[in-house]
Design a protein around this motif. Structure first.
Motif, mmCIF file in Angstrom:
data_model
loop_
_atom_site.group_PDB
_atom_site.id
_atom_site.type_symbol
_atom_site.label_atom_id
_atom_site.label_comp_id
_atom_site.label_asym_id
_atom_site.label_seq_id
_atom_site.Cartn_x
_atom_site.Cartn_y
_atom_site.Cartn_z
ATOM 1 N N GLU A 173 3.585 17.913 15.620
ATOM 2 C CA GLU A 173 2.940 16.981 14.689
ATOM 3 C C GLU A 173 3.672 17.022 13.348
ATOM 4 N N GLU A 174 3.325 16.114 12.466
ATOM 5 C CA GLU A 174 3.950 16.111 11.133
ATOM 6 C C GLU A 174 3.277 17.185 10.291
ATOM 7 N N VAL A 175 4.008 18.240 9.926
ATOM 8 C CA VAL A 175 3.365 19.365 9.232
ATOM 9 C C VAL A 175 3.100 19.037 7.766
ATOM 10 N N GLU A 178 6.031 2.034 7.128
ATOM 11 C CA GLU A 178 6.913 3.184 6.856
ATOM 12 C C GLU A 178 6.031 4.410 6.979
ATOM 13 N N LEU A 179 6.185 5.153 8.089
ATOM 14 C CA LEU A 179 5.194 6.192 8.404
ATOM 15 C C LEU A 179 5.841 7.570 8.448
ATOM 16 N N GLY A 180 5.215 8.482 9.141
ATOM 17 C CA GLY A 180 5.623 9.883 9.061
ATOM 18 C C GLY A 180 6.654 10.294 10.093
ATOM 19 N N GLY A 181 6.908 11.605 10.135
ATOM 20 C CA GLY A 181 7.862 12.146 11.086
ATOM 21 C C GLY A 181 7.766 13.655 11.166
ATOM 22 N N THR A 193 -9.721 -1.003 1.005
ATOM 23 C CA THR A 193 -8.512 -1.828 0.934
ATOM 24 C C THR A 193 -8.385 -2.743 2.148
ATOM 25 N N GLU A 194 -9.065 -2.355 3.241
ATOM 26 C CA GLU A 194 -8.979 -3.186 4.456
ATOM 27 C C GLU A 194 -9.406 -4.616 4.183
ATOM 28 N N MET A 195 -10.327 -4.782 3.223
ATOM 29 C CA MET A 195 -10.794 -6.130 2.877
ATOM 30 C C MET A 195 -9.600 -7.014 2.487
ATOM 31 N N THR A 208 3.191 1.958 3.374
ATOM 32 C CA THR A 208 3.837 3.265 3.523
ATOM 33 C C THR A 208 2.739 4.319 3.473
ATOM 34 N N GLY A 209 2.677 5.149 4.510
ATOM 35 C CA GLY A 209 1.623 6.159 4.564
ATOM 36 C C GLY A 209 1.592 6.791 5.934
ATOM 37 N N SER A 210 0.428 7.257 6.331
ATOM 38 C CA SER A 210 0.326 7.997 7.595
ATOM 39 C C SER A 210 0.339 7.052 8.791
ATOM 40 N N ALA A 211 0.778 7.594 9.920
ATOM 41 C CA ALA A 211 0.854 6.791 11.141
ATOM 42 C C ALA A 211 -0.535 6.300 11.548
ATOM 43 N N ASN A 222 7.189 15.285 2.547
ATOM 44 C CA ASN A 222 8.216 14.264 2.567
ATOM 45 C C ASN A 222 8.297 13.758 3.999
ATOM 46 N N CYS A 223 8.277 12.429 4.176
ATOM 47 C CA CYS A 223 8.261 11.894 5.538
ATOM 48 C C CYS A 223 9.505 12.275 6.324
ATOM 49 N N ILE A 224 10.629 12.564 5.618
ATOM 50 C CA ILE A 224 11.866 12.931 6.311
ATOM 51 C C ILE A 224 12.224 14.398 6.055
ATOM 52 N N ILE A 251 0.876 -1.186 0.000
ATOM 53 C CA ILE A 251 0.000 0.000 0.000
ATOM 54 C C ILE A 251 0.906 1.225 0.000
ATOM 55 N N THR A 252 0.706 2.119 -0.966
ATOM 56 C CA THR A 252 1.651 3.238 -1.128
ATOM 57 C C THR A 252 0.978 4.602 -0.943
ATOM 58 N N PRO A 253 1.780 5.631 -0.583
ATOM 59 C CA PRO A 253 1.243 6.974 -0.363
ATOM 60 C C PRO A 253 1.363 7.830 -1.629
ATOM 61 N N ILE A 256 -0.277 -4.347 -5.634
ATOM 62 C CA ILE A 256 0.013 -2.945 -5.305
ATOM 63 C C ILE A 256 -1.297 -2.160 -5.267
ATOM 64 N N LYS A 257 -1.477 -1.407 -4.163
ATOM 65 C CA LYS A 257 -2.636 -0.523 -4.025
ATOM 66 C C LYS A 257 -2.103 0.912 -3.882
ATOM 67 N N PRO A 258 -2.117 1.665 -4.990
ATOM 68 C CA PRO A 258 -1.575 3.039 -4.928
ATOM 69 C C PRO A 258 -2.516 3.987 -4.181
ATOM 70 N N ALA A 259 -1.977 5.162 -3.837
ATOM 71 C CA ALA A 259 -2.803 6.194 -3.192
ATOM 72 C C ALA A 259 -3.839 6.724 -4.189
ATOM 73 N N GLU A 260 -5.019 7.032 -3.698
ATOM 74 C CA GLU A 260 -6.084 7.558 -4.568
ATOM 75 C C GLU A 260 -5.664 8.858 -5.244
ATOM 76 N N LYS A 261 -4.821 9.643 -4.533
ATOM 77 C CA LYS A 261 -4.473 10.966 -5.073
ATOM 78 C C LYS A 261 -3.516 10.863 -6.247
HETATM 79 P P1 NAD Z 1 -2.419 7.884 3.868
HETATM 80 O O1 NAD Z 1 -2.156 7.112 5.110
HETATM 81 O O2 NAD Z 1 -3.571 8.774 3.803
HETATM 82 O O3 NAD Z 1 -2.560 6.867 2.640
HETATM 83 C C1 NAD Z 1 -1.567 5.914 2.349
HETATM 84 C C2 NAD Z 1 -2.214 4.737 1.669
HETATM 85 O O4 NAD Z 1 -3.065 4.066 2.598
HETATM 86 C C3 NAD Z 1 -3.081 5.111 0.474
HETATM 87 O O5 NAD Z 1 -2.881 4.170 -0.549
HETATM 88 C C4 NAD Z 1 -4.477 4.999 1.047
HETATM 89 O O6 NAD Z 1 -5.456 4.721 0.081
HETATM 90 C C5 NAD Z 1 -4.312 3.827 1.981
HETATM 91 N N1 NAD Z 1 -5.347 3.724 3.022
HETATM 92 C C6 NAD Z 1 -6.035 4.729 3.608
HETATM 93 N N2 NAD Z 1 -6.918 4.216 4.490
HETATM 94 C C7 NAD Z 1 -6.765 2.886 4.472
HETATM 95 C C8 NAD Z 1 -7.373 1.797 5.169
HETATM 96 N N3 NAD Z 1 -8.341 1.998 6.072
HETATM 97 N N4 NAD Z 1 -6.975 0.539 4.894
HETATM 98 C C9 NAD Z 1 -5.994 0.322 3.989
HETATM 99 N N5 NAD Z 1 -5.380 1.301 3.295
HETATM 100 C C10 NAD Z 1 -5.757 2.561 3.536
HETATM 101 O O7 NAD Z 1 -1.056 8.673 3.530
HETATM 102 P P2 NAD Z 1 -0.768 9.710 2.362
HETATM 103 O O8 NAD Z 1 -1.440 10.992 2.692
HETATM 104 O O9 NAD Z 1 -0.985 9.085 1.027
HETATM 105 O O10 NAD Z 1 0.814 9.862 2.527
HETATM 106 C C11 NAD Z 1 1.410 10.733 3.422
HETATM 107 C C12 NAD Z 1 1.933 10.001 4.643
HETATM 108 O O11 NAD Z 1 2.842 8.980 4.244
HETATM 109 C C13 NAD Z 1 2.740 10.930 5.528
HETATM 110 O O12 NAD Z 1 2.431 10.679 6.875
HETATM 111 C C14 NAD Z 1 4.179 10.541 5.213
HETATM 112 O O13 NAD Z 1 5.076 10.840 6.243
HETATM 113 C C15 NAD Z 1 4.052 9.071 4.993
HETATM 114 N N6 NAD Z 1 5.183 8.558 4.210
HETATM 115 C C16 NAD Z 1 6.109 7.759 4.832
HETATM 116 C C17 NAD Z 1 7.217 7.310 4.115
HETATM 117 C C18 NAD Z 1 8.258 6.429 4.727
HETATM 118 O O14 NAD Z 1 8.981 5.753 3.983
HETATM 119 N N7 NAD Z 1 8.394 6.390 6.052
HETATM 120 C C19 NAD Z 1 7.360 7.654 2.776
HETATM 121 C C20 NAD Z 1 6.394 8.476 2.195
HETATM 122 C C21 NAD Z 1 5.303 8.906 2.922
#
Ligand code: NAD
Length: 472
Positions: free
Chosen positions: A373-375, A246-249, A210-212, A225-228, A279-281, A147-149, A173-178
């Motif tokens: 917080e993560e700005v 792999e989350l935020g910071g 995607t939770e399914m 990889t995405g939000s905490a 950018n997470c970092i 799952i990617t951001p 692979i499940k990309p971000a909607e955006k």
């Molecule tokens: P997000 O958490 O909103 O979305 C990430 C992914 O999760 C998307 O594909 C989204 O569709 C999916 N998702 C959302 N809800 C879900 C659910 N209930 N079940 C399963 N999947 C779900 O994050 P974002 O806004 O796309 O990305 C930004 C975040 O990603 C920031 O917090 C950033 O720090 C973090 N990030 C971390 C790294 C790293 O390597 N540590 C790299 C890039 C981004």
């Protein structure tokens, strides 16, 4: 026509179509089909069947397939760059940099595919083990859900596809909607690469839908990889499944009085505002020794002033739009709230829609959201400290622990920082934003669980299997 989803080798459209708009001017740049429950179900069934083929592939073949993916991506380099600019408003320089890094990620994955070995070790440490020999190997685990951001849609997908194929797993692979368009090109590339078609799916789907897949027992591992908030929620529900996060910071970077201030200012400006701070970092909190605070602040603001904001298609532009107006409004509210509570804006401007000018803040307090917080926007705070210990404590005063940076030439301070700063990676005379793709990368505390950086991701994407041979 809407882009389709790739389900175990078959392209499939749906009635649920999502438009993709250019964050810079809101123009329509594409549309994608959103996957249905049946699509996800079929992708998981294909992944299970595909795994029976991929687990049997020899390493030279997995390596060749990854080389093919790299070659095909190089051929479509400009197309991928264009897709990332339009879907996410990423400025061209950053999009070119990301695609170049994705090629490196794939190259290292092709190399690591040949290096997944094991150990031979003695079992006779006690009398019970005499005449026995121990061996370990790493076995692929099955279907991986990646799952990617939105912020690095191509390289971060390659950080999942590369190690999964190197290890012999199937992958969805499940990309971000955006940012769904660049992943469609990646899916076309993987399909053409020679990897068993059943073993690869790419589905655009709404996050909660995607939770399914994330919770289905057919998925052996979630590589998220995405939000905490979303990451830890998934882990809490995942049961026996392997999960990496792999989350935020809100990275802290220390600039001590003995540092090369001009170098630190240049790196910090690049690291705080690259990709519009999304950018997470990203450098978020700059902590500067009080004696050099004014000098550093002047140098830093000069560097920030030199950054060009504008149309992300322009090759000269450093800062394009933020991903959405909603995200820009949220960051602006945090800045205004800090100002109301006493913070000053050393440099800034007015937001226009998604265009958020780089902002440099001073006189902030640790509990302001721009600090704690993560700005995830082009906002950097500058705070002064007196003693090194104080600076280390300030970096650690965070729920996050992804990467940090320190600028000093004193070896004792460097070693102390490495020991005491609670992060997954420390950059010395470098900013938190530094990453090359083979290094172990990931966070502690709220920032994550597990590591990427191909070799390390392969460890997470395989099981360690022991064999003991009785020679007795
Ligand atoms: P997000 O958490 O909103 O979305 C990430 C992914 O999760 C998307 O594909 C989204 O569709 C999916 N998702 C959302 N809800 C879900 C659910 N209930 N079940 C399963 N999947 C779900 O994050 P974002 O806004 O796309 O990305 C930004 C975040 O990603 C920031 O917090 C950033 O720090 C973090 N990030 C971390 C790294 C790293 O390597 N540590 C790299 C890039 C981004």
């Amino acid at each position: 026509m809407a882009c389709k989803n790739l389900i175990g080798g078959e392209w499939r459209g749906s009635d649920d179509v999502m438009e993709v708009r250019f964050p810079y001017d809101g123009s329509l740049v594409g549309a994608v089909s959103m996957a249905s429950g049946t699509d996800m179900d079929d992708a998981m069934a294909a992944a299970v069947a595909g795994f029976e083929q991929t687990r049997a592939l020899p390493s030279y073949r997995r390596s060749e397939i990854l080389e093919n993916i790299g070659r095909l991506l190089r051929e479509r380099f400009d197309e991928v760059v264009e897709a990332m600019i339009l879907e996410g408003g990423k400025n061209r320089k950053t999009a070119v940099g990301e695609t170049t890094r994705a090629l490196e990620t794939l190259k290292v994955s092709a190399e690591e595919a040949r290096r997944i070995g094991g150990e031979v070790f003695s079992i006779d440490w006690t009398a019970a083990g005499v005449n026995r020999q121990g061996f370990t190997r790493r076995s692929p685990i099955g279907a991986v859900l990646g799952i990617t951001p939105f912020n690095y849609p191509v390289n971060l997908a390659c950080h999942k596809i590369g190690p999964a194929i190197a290890a012999g797993n199937s992958i969805i692979i499940k990309p971000a909607e955006k940012t769904p368009l660049s992943s469609v090109i990646l899916a076309e590339i993987v399909l053409e690469s020679g990897y068993p078609p059943q073993a690869f799916s790419m589905l655009n789907a709404w996050g909660p839908d995607t939770e399914m897949m994330a919770l289905d027992p057919r998925v052996a591992m979630i590589s998220f990889t995405g939000s905490a908030a979303v990451g830890w929620m998934l882990k809490s529900k995942a049961g026996q499944k392997k999960v990496t996060l792999e989350l935020g910071g809100n990275a802290g970077v220390i600039v001590h009085s003995d540092a090369d201030l001009a170098d630190a200012a240049g790196q910090a400006a690049a690291g705080g505002f690259a990709n519009a701070g999304q950018n997470c970092i990203s450098v978020q909190r700059l902590l500067i020794q009080r004696d050099v605070f004014e000098d550093f602040a002047d140098l830093f603001v000069d560097e920030v002033k030199a950054l060009k904001m504008g149309d992300p298609r322009d090759p000269e532009v450093d800062i394009g739009p933020m991903i959405s107006e909603r995200d820009a409004e949220r960051a602006e509210a945090w800045v205004r709230e800090a100002q109301k509570a006493g913070a000053s804006l050393l440099y800034g401007g007015e937001r226009e829609g998604t265009m958020f000018p780089p902002m440099v803040m001073t006189e902030t307090a640790p509990d302001m959201r721009v600090n704690c917080e993560e700005v995830f926007a082009p906002v950097v705070t500058l705070s002064a400290y007196d003693a090194w210990d104080e600076a280390v404590a300030m970096v650690n005063d965070s729920p996050y622990g992804l990467q940090a940076g320190v600028f000093t030439n004193d070896v004792k301070r460097i070693m102390e920082a490495w020991e005491r700063i609670d992060v997954g990676g420390l950059q010395v005379n470098g900013v938190s934003t530094f990453r090359v793709d083979h290094m172990p990368y990931g966070g502690i505390k709220a920032s994550g669980y597990g590591r990427e950086g191909i070799k390390y991701a392969i460890e997470d994407m395989t099981d360690l299997k022991l064999m003991v041979l009785n020679l007795g």
